[in-house]
Write an enzyme that holds these catalytic residues in place. Structure first.
Site, short mmCIF file in Angstrom:
data_model
loop_
_atom_site.label_atom_id
_atom_site.label_comp_id
_atom_site.label_asym_id
_atom_site.label_seq_id
_atom_site.Cartn_x
_atom_site.Cartn_y
_atom_site.Cartn_z
N GLU A 47 0.15 0.83 -1.36
CA GLU A 47 1.55 0.56 -1.01
C GLU A 47 2.43 1.77 -1.40
O GLU A 47 2.19 2.38 -2.45
CB GLU A 47 2.01 -0.67 -1.81
CG GLU A 47 3.48 -1.02 -1.67
CD GLU A 47 3.94 -2.07 -2.71
OE1 GLU A 47 3.40 -2.11 -3.84
OE2 GLU A 47 4.84 -2.86 -2.36
N ASN A 107 9.47 -2.09 3.57
CA ASN A 107 8.27 -1.66 2.84
C ASN A 107 7.11 -1.90 3.81
O ASN A 107 6.73 -3.05 4.06
CB ASN A 107 8.14 -2.50 1.56
CG ASN A 107 7.00 -2.04 0.67
OD1 ASN A 107 6.10 -1.35 1.11
ND2 ASN A 107 7.05 -2.46 -0.59
N LYS A 124 6.45 -5.64 4.79
CA LYS A 124 6.24 -6.57 3.68
C LYS A 124 7.22 -7.74 3.72
O LYS A 124 8.44 -7.55 3.82
CB LYS A 124 6.37 -5.81 2.36
CG LYS A 124 6.05 -6.62 1.11
CD LYS A 124 6.10 -5.69 -0.10
CE LYS A 124 5.74 -6.39 -1.40
NZ LYS A 124 5.79 -5.45 -2.54
N GLU A 143 12.87 -4.38 -5.45
CA GLU A 143 12.48 -4.42 -4.03
C GLU A 143 13.47 -5.22 -3.20
O GLU A 143 13.73 -4.90 -2.04
CB GLU A 143 11.07 -4.99 -3.87
CG GLU A 143 10.00 -4.05 -4.39
CD GLU A 143 8.62 -4.43 -3.91
OE1 GLU A 143 8.41 -4.55 -2.70
OE2 GLU A 143 7.75 -4.64 -4.77
N CYS A 169 0.89 -5.78 -1.41
CA CYS A 169 1.08 -6.11 -2.82
C CYS A 169 1.38 -7.58 -3.12
O CYS A 169 0.49 -8.39 -3.13
CB CYS A 169 2.13 -5.18 -3.46
SG CYS A 169 2.04 -5.27 -5.27
N ASN A 194 1.26 -1.83 -5.97
CA ASN A 194 1.79 -1.15 -7.17
C ASN A 194 2.14 -2.29 -8.12
O ASN A 194 3.16 -2.98 -7.92
CB ASN A 194 3.10 -0.40 -6.90
CG ASN A 194 2.93 0.89 -6.12
OD1 ASN A 194 2.86 1.98 -6.68
ND2 ASN A 194 2.89 0.77 -4.80
N1 CDT Z 1 4.83 -4.04 -5.58
C1 CDT Z 1 4.73 -5.34 -5.88
O1 CDT Z 1 4.89 -6.20 -5.03
N2 CDT Z 1 4.46 -5.64 -7.19
C2 CDT Z 1 4.46 -6.98 -7.66
C3 CDT Z 1 4.97 -7.02 -9.06
C4 CDT Z 1 5.42 -8.36 -9.37
S1 CDT Z 1 6.33 -8.46 -10.85
C5 CDT Z 1 7.93 -8.32 -10.32
C6 CDT Z 1 3.09 -7.64 -7.61
O2 CDT Z 1 3.02 -8.78 -7.18
O3 CDT Z 1 2.10 -7.04 -8.01
#
Ligand code: CDT
Length: 309
Positions: A47, A107, A124, A143, A169, A194
């Site tokens: 991502e 995204n 996304k 985000e 993600c 990420n």
């Molecule tokens: N990039 C992304 O979607 N990361 C989220 C972090 C969640 S905590 C706010 C994930 O689900 O891995």
């Protein structure tokens, strides 16, 4: 005709704010060459691959924000990736921040075939974190501030010898993401992430980060009879640790390949798409066993309510 897709999961180590797109693309081209040397059909990148994970910072200046976004794909800076893919005859998927000609921010991930043609795009849908400035957090997760909710649902494309889908993600934590693609007979889901280890509103989850990552990908693969290729951008980026654990998960639910480092690391697996068949034809024969009339609450209601009475 062979139903084997050899896939390379191109986990990327940290990308700092000072790293230019040119430097990042050079690392990606290197990994693509390594994937080609293993006779991969397809290489999957994370991502928001091209820059540091910028939603960790609150920014208001439009120019500063838009510097993290791509106005075109390919662009001058990403063209080397597309040129090398065409030369090597390898497909790839890539996550990046998309700024549309209408000024919309998403995204996004694209699927690129072996002739370097974009054949699929996903924006996304599940945007985690928060929209407002929350400086109390060690790392913000903005985000909801920087991106609109994706407007393309989850597509599945006939490409690279199979039925290919993408999610990004946080989508991997939601069974709906997999099921919308399962209902389109998806055979391989490409997924970049990420994931900061530390979640400020729920620090008690931190020690379970890798477990939850595995749990959702394995469940999604099994319950939909599909391969899942999950690829991290990881390591310590601007002081924020993000988990690795990039994994290739079979339709059996088993992890058959997993990264060991938190750095640039390619993992490769020969994936037989016909392994999906026995799951799609038996336990998860949707046509035979699903009861959508009884699932109405899933699409008619967003938040949870208590039991009646
Ligand atoms: N990039 C992304 O979607 N990361 C989220 C972090 C969640 S905590 C706010 C994930 O689900 O891995």
């Amino acid at each position: 005709m062979s139903r084997i897709v050899t896939v390379g999961a191109a986990q990327m180590g940290p990308i700092q704010r000072a790293h230019s797109r040119r430097e990042v693309v050079a690392r990606m081209v290197e990994m693509m060459r390594e994937a080609a040397s293993h006779r991969c059909d397809l290489v999957v990148f994370p991502e928001l691959t091209l820059t540091t994970f910028f939603p960790r910072w609150w920014m208001e200046d439009r120019n500063e924000i838009d510097a993290f976004f791509e106005r075109e794909m390919p662009s001058n800076e990403t063209a080397p990736l597309f040129n090398e893919a065409a030369r090597l005859g390898i497909g790839f998927s890539l996550g990046y921040a998309e700024l549309t000609p209408e000024g919309r921010h998403f995204n996004t991930a694209v699927l690129v075939d072996k002739s370097a043609r974009i054949v699929g795009k996903y924006r996304k849908i599940h945007l985690p974190g928060h929209a407002g400035h929350e400086p109390w957090r060690a790392f913000q997760h903005l985000e909801k501030h920087y991106f609109e909710v994706g407007d393309l649902s989850w597509g599945v494309w006939n490409a690279l010898g199979g039925h290919m889908g993408m999610m990004i993600c946080n989508d991997r934590r939601w069974p709906e993401s997999y099921r919308v693609m399962g209902l389109q007979s998806v055979e391989m889901i490409l997924l970049g992430y990420n994931t900061p280890r530390h979640n400020p509103p729920a620090p008690d989850h931190d020690r379970l980060s890798e477990f939850h990552n595995q749990l959702v990908m394995q469940a999604g693969a099994y319950q939909n009879g599909t391969w899942v290729v999950g690829v991290a951008k990881c390591g310590v980026e601007e002081g924020c640790e993000m988990i690795g654990g990039s994994s290739i998960v079979a339709p059996t639910g088993e992890v058959i390949g997993q990264a060991l480092t938190q750095d640039d690391e390619l993992i490769v697996a020969r994936c037989d798409l016909d392994l999906t068949k026995s799951y799609k034809a038996s336990t998860f024969n949707f046509d035979m066993h699903r009861q959508p009339d009884q699932y109405r609450r899933i699409v008619e209601q967003r938040g949870a309510v208590g039991p009646e009475g």
